[in-house]
Write a protein that holds these residues in place. Structure first.
Motif, PDB file in Angstrom:
ATOM      1  N   GLN A 126       0.818  -1.208   0.000  1.00  0.00           N
ATOM      2  CA  GLN A 126       0.000   0.000   0.000  1.00  0.00           C
ATOM      3  C   GLN A 126       0.857   1.266   0.000  1.00  0.00           C
ATOM      4  O   GLN A 126       0.465   2.281  -0.578  1.00  0.00           O
ATOM      5  CB  GLN A 126      -0.976  -0.014   1.173  1.00  0.00           C
ATOM      6  N   ILE A 127       2.012   1.219   0.625  1.00  0.00           N
ATOM      7  CA  ILE A 127       2.922   2.369   0.574  1.00  0.00           C
ATOM      8  C   ILE A 127       3.400   2.579  -0.853  1.00  0.00           C
ATOM      9  O   ILE A 127       3.483   3.717  -1.339  1.00  0.00           O
ATOM     10  CB  ILE A 127       4.098   2.167   1.548  1.00  0.00           C
ATOM     11  N   ASP A 128       3.709   1.496  -1.547  1.00  0.00           N
ATOM     12  CA  ASP A 128       4.085   1.607  -2.963  1.00  0.00           C
ATOM     13  C   ASP A 128       2.964   2.247  -3.778  1.00  0.00           C
ATOM     14  O   ASP A 128       3.205   3.120  -4.618  1.00  0.00           O
ATOM     15  CB  ASP A 128       4.415   0.225  -3.537  1.00  0.00           C
ATOM     16  N   ARG A 129       1.720   1.831  -3.524  1.00  0.00           N
ATOM     17  CA  ARG A 129       0.585   2.353  -4.291  1.00  0.00           C
ATOM     18  C   ARG A 129       0.388   3.842  -4.036  1.00  0.00           C
ATOM     19  O   ARG A 129       0.155   4.614  -4.978  1.00  0.00           O
ATOM     20  CB  ARG A 129      -0.692   1.591  -3.938  1.00  0.00           C
ATOM     21  N   MET A 130       0.436   4.258  -2.770  1.00  0.00           N
ATOM     22  CA  MET A 130       0.213   5.672  -2.483  1.00  0.00           C
ATOM     23  C   MET A 130       1.327   6.512  -3.071  1.00  0.00           C
ATOM     24  O   MET A 130       1.090   7.614  -3.574  1.00  0.00           O
ATOM     25  CB  MET A 130       0.052   5.917  -0.976  1.00  0.00           C
ATOM     26  N   ARG A 131       2.537   6.003  -3.051  1.00  0.00           N
ATOM     27  CA  ARG A 131       3.661   6.743  -3.633  1.00  0.00           C
ATOM     28  C   ARG A 131       3.516   6.876  -5.147  1.00  0.00           C
ATOM     29  O   ARG A 131       3.850   7.919  -5.718  1.00  0.00           O
ATOM     30  CB  ARG A 131       4.957   6.003  -3.294  1.00  0.00           C
ATOM     31  N   GLU A 132       3.062   5.831  -5.776  1.00  0.00           N
ATOM     32  CA  GLU A 132       2.868   5.884  -7.227  1.00  0.00           C
ATOM     33  C   GLU A 132       1.878   6.977  -7.612  1.00  0.00           C
ATOM     34  O   GLU A 132       1.956   7.545  -8.703  1.00  0.00           O
ATOM     35  CB  GLU A 132       2.391   4.519  -7.740  1.00  0.00           C
ATOM     36  N   ALA A 133       0.947   7.276  -6.696  1.00  0.00           N
ATOM     37  CA  ALA A 133      -0.034   8.340  -6.944  1.00  0.00           C
ATOM     38  C   ALA A 133       0.505   9.723  -6.600  1.00  0.00           C
ATOM     39  O   ALA A 133      -0.156  10.725  -6.859  1.00  0.00           O
ATOM     40  CB  ALA A 133      -1.302   8.066  -6.141  1.00  0.00           C
ATOM     41  N   GLY A 134       1.687   9.798  -5.981  1.00  0.00           N
ATOM     42  CA  GLY A 134       2.289  11.069  -5.620  1.00  0.00           C
ATOM     43  C   GLY A 134       2.160  11.443  -4.157  1.00  0.00           C
ATOM     44  O   GLY A 134       2.709  12.460  -3.715  1.00  0.00           O
ATOM     45  N   LEU A 135       1.425  10.634  -3.377  1.00  0.00           N
ATOM     46  CA  LEU A 135       1.203  10.936  -1.961  1.00  0.00           C
ATOM     47  C   LEU A 135       2.476  10.686  -1.147  1.00  0.00           C
ATOM     48  O   LEU A 135       3.281   9.811  -1.473  1.00  0.00           O
ATOM     49  CB  LEU A 135       0.052  10.077  -1.430  1.00  0.00           C
ATOM     50  N   ILE A 136       2.642  11.461  -0.087  1.00  0.00           N
ATOM     51  CA  ILE A 136       3.849  11.403   0.738  1.00  0.00           C
ATOM     52  C   ILE A 136       3.585  10.544   1.969  1.00  0.00           C
ATOM     53  O   ILE A 136       2.609  10.763   2.694  1.00  0.00           O
ATOM     54  CB  ILE A 136       4.290  12.814   1.164  1.00  0.00           C
ATOM     55  N   TYR A 137       4.456   9.592   2.205  1.00  0.00           N
ATOM     56  CA  TYR A 137       4.302   8.627   3.300  1.00  0.00           C
ATOM     57  C   TYR A 137       5.109   9.066   4.518  1.00  0.00           C
ATOM     58  O   TYR A 137       6.314   9.300   4.442  1.00  0.00           O
ATOM     59  CB  TYR A 137       4.752   7.252   2.795  1.00  0.00           C
ATOM     60  N   ASP A 138       4.421   9.191   5.644  1.00  0.00           N
ATOM     61  CA  ASP A 138       5.033   9.468   6.947  1.00  0.00           C
ATOM     62  C   ASP A 138       4.683   8.330   7.892  1.00  0.00           C
ATOM     63  O   ASP A 138       3.629   7.700   7.750  1.00  0.00           O
ATOM     64  CB  ASP A 138       4.520  10.790   7.515  1.00  0.00           C
ATOM     65  N   ALA A 139       5.544   8.078   8.874  1.00  0.00           N
ATOM     66  CA  ALA A 139       5.387   6.881   9.711  1.00  0.00           C
ATOM     67  C   ALA A 139       5.327   7.214  11.196  1.00  0.00           C
ATOM     68  O   ALA A 139       6.162   7.960  11.718  1.00  0.00           O
ATOM     69  CB  ALA A 139       6.533   5.912   9.455  1.00  0.00           C
ATOM     70  N   HIS A 140       4.339   6.635  11.866  1.00  0.00           N
ATOM     71  CA  HIS A 140       4.309   6.559  13.318  1.00  0.00           C
ATOM     72  C   HIS A 140       4.798   5.178  13.727  1.00  0.00           C
ATOM     73  O   HIS A 140       4.460   4.175  13.089  1.00  0.00           O
ATOM     74  CB  HIS A 140       2.886   6.742  13.849  1.00  0.00           C
ATOM     75  N   PHE A 141       5.579   5.114  14.796  1.00  0.00           N
ATOM     76  CA  PHE A 141       5.962   3.812  15.336  1.00  0.00           C
ATOM     77  C   PHE A 141       6.135   3.942  16.843  1.00  0.00           C
ATOM     78  O   PHE A 141       6.085   5.055  17.391  1.00  0.00           O
ATOM     79  CB  PHE A 141       7.236   3.280  14.663  1.00  0.00           C
ATOM     80  N   MET A 142       6.325   2.809  17.524  1.00  0.00           N
ATOM     81  CA  MET A 142       6.350   2.802  18.978  1.00  0.00           C
ATOM     82  C   MET A 142       7.475   1.913  19.494  1.00  0.00           C
ATOM     83  O   MET A 142       7.422   0.692  19.365  1.00  0.00           O
ATOM     84  CB  MET A 142       5.021   2.291  19.544  1.00  0.00           C
ATOM     85  N   THR A 143       8.498   2.534  20.096  1.00  0.00           N
ATOM     86  CA  THR A 143       9.446   1.721  20.836  1.00  0.00           C
ATOM     87  C   THR A 143       8.720   1.172  22.068  1.00  0.00           C
ATOM     88  O   THR A 143       7.828   1.813  22.620  1.00  0.00           O
ATOM     89  CB  THR A 143      10.669   2.546  21.270  1.00  0.00           C
ATOM     90  N   GLY A 144       9.074  -0.027  22.452  1.00  0.00           N
ATOM     91  CA  GLY A 144       8.416  -0.688  23.582  1.00  0.00           C
ATOM     92  C   GLY A 144       7.245  -1.551  23.198  1.00  0.00           C
ATOM     93  O   GLY A 144       6.743  -2.320  24.029  1.00  0.00           O
ATOM     94  N   ILE A 145       6.812  -1.487  21.955  1.00  0.00           N
ATOM     95  CA  ILE A 145       5.601  -2.201  21.559  1.00  0.00           C
ATOM     96  C   ILE A 145       5.787  -3.720  21.548  1.00  0.00           C
ATOM     97  O   ILE A 145       4.825  -4.471  21.687  1.00  0.00           O
ATOM     98  CB  ILE A 145       5.107  -1.707  20.185  1.00  0.00           C
ATOM     99  N   ALA A 146       7.015  -4.192  21.403  1.00  0.00           N
ATOM    100  CA  ALA A 146       7.269  -5.634  21.364  1.00  0.00           C
ATOM    101  C   ALA A 146       7.370  -6.238  22.764  1.00  0.00           C
ATOM    102  O   ALA A 146       7.390  -7.462  22.908  1.00  0.00           O
ATOM    103  CB  ALA A 146       8.538  -5.929  20.576  1.00  0.00           C
ATOM    104  N   GLY A 147       7.440  -5.384  23.797  1.00  0.00           N
ATOM    105  CA  GLY A 147       7.482  -5.882  25.160  1.00  0.00           C
ATOM    106  C   GLY A 147       8.897  -6.081  25.681  1.00  0.00           C
ATOM    107  O   GLY A 147       9.895  -5.934  24.957  1.00  0.00           O
ATOM    108  N   LYS A 148       8.956  -6.423  26.938  1.00  0.00           N
ATOM    109  CA  LYS A 148      10.233  -6.565  27.639  1.00  0.00           C
ATOM    110  C   LYS A 148      11.110  -7.624  26.973  1.00  0.00           C
ATOM    111  O   LYS A 148      10.649  -8.710  26.634  1.00  0.00           O
ATOM    112  CB  LYS A 148       9.978  -6.944  29.098  1.00  0.00           C
TER     113      LYS A 148
END
Length: 289
Positions: A153-175
């Motif tokens: 889906q990131i490839d598809r949005m980029r092909e249309a010209g849209l700019i991809y930004d990312a949220h992520f979370m350290t700690g999400i995988a657990g201890k």
């Protein structure tokens, strides 16, 4: 502005005008999230959206960028988004870009033609909650995508010209899984090359569905020291990808934040993390009641 719920948007949007177009989040299923649990999702009527645009333009407002809220505005139908965007440009003739949050599934539900039309109408930045580079973590947290789906889906949005930004979370995988998660998430980002990266280091609350997993012993939260080490490893592994990348990392349980432009500020950001890691004591949790 009449706004229901908590305003949540990436720090790079602080100068954008935030226009509510929905209440809550259409998905609202992530185990770690409490932002929208108390809200009943609904789309706002065009009359209310138009009234807000009129209110701002009447007092001289003409923002260069507009951020559509709330949780995943890109999930609205293409036709409704196009109507909203048209009205934005009528009231704000100086608007140069319309940004919003999206899910991988939101993008998949739009055709290539839909994506192209939205870009041509003025949509630019889409913020995706990637969260982790580990498929088992995404499944456990009840995210609505796999890594392969995100790649597509990131490839598809980029092909249309849209700019991809990312949220992520350290700690999400657990201890105990911070380094592993950092390495796989860095691999994902080195391949997908976001324009902006925001780390909302995991901040747990007893109202979150994830709290039940903690009580059952099926999830053990990492402390903030491990989250800092995870963030450092991820930054260390990020490669230059031919564009300047804005990075901002939050750690809610401690007064610490690391931000800058990659690759220019990479070494100074790593040094700042090293300083904090050196003084941090193990055992500081990222959980509050």
């Amino acid at each position: 502005m009449n706004y229901e719920g908590q305003i949540c948007r990436g720090p790079m949007e602080r100068s954008s005008f935030m226009l509510p177009v929905e209440v809550g989040c259409a998905y609202n299923g992530c185990k770690f999230c409490t932002l929208f649990k108390h809200l009943k999702y609904r789309e706002l009527p065009m009359e209310q959206i138009e009234e807000e645009l009129k209110r701002v333009s009447t007092v001289g407002g003409n923002p260069r960028t507009v951020f559509l809220g709330d949780g995943n505005a890109f999930g609205l139908s293409t036709e409704k988004l196009l109507v909203i965007i048209e009205r934005v440009h009528v009231h704000f003739p100086g608007c140069e870009g319309i940004h919003m949050d999206a899910t991988v599934t939101d993008i998949s539900r739009k055709s290539d033609e839909d994506l192209r039309r939205l870009y041509e109408a003025g949509v630019r930045h889409l913020y995706l909650g990637i969260e982790s580079g580990l498929d088992d973590v995404l499944a456990f947290m009840n995210k609505d995508h796999t890594l392969e789906q995100a790649y597509r889906q990131i490839d598809r949005m980029r092909e249309a010209g849209l700019i991809y930004d990312a949220h992520f979370m350290t700690g999400i995988a657990g201890k105990g899984r911070g380094i592993e998660n950092a390495e796989y998430t860095a691999e994902f980002f080195n391949r997908t090359r976001p324009s902006r990266m925001i780390n909302f280091s995991m901040f747990l609350h007893e109202r979150a569905a994830l709290y039940e997993e903690i009580q059952k012993g099926t999830f053990r939260p990492a402390d903030e020291l491990e989250n800092l080490i995870e963030e450092r490893r991820l930054l260390e592994l990020l490669k230059p990808w031919g564009q300047e990348v804005l990075y901002d990392g939050f750690h809610d349980m401690i007064e610490f934040r690391v931000r800058g432009k990659l690759p220019k500020d990479k070494e100074s950001m790593l040094a700042r993390l090293d300083e904090r890691i050196a003084v941090e004591k193990p055992g500081l949790t990222a959980f509050v009641k």
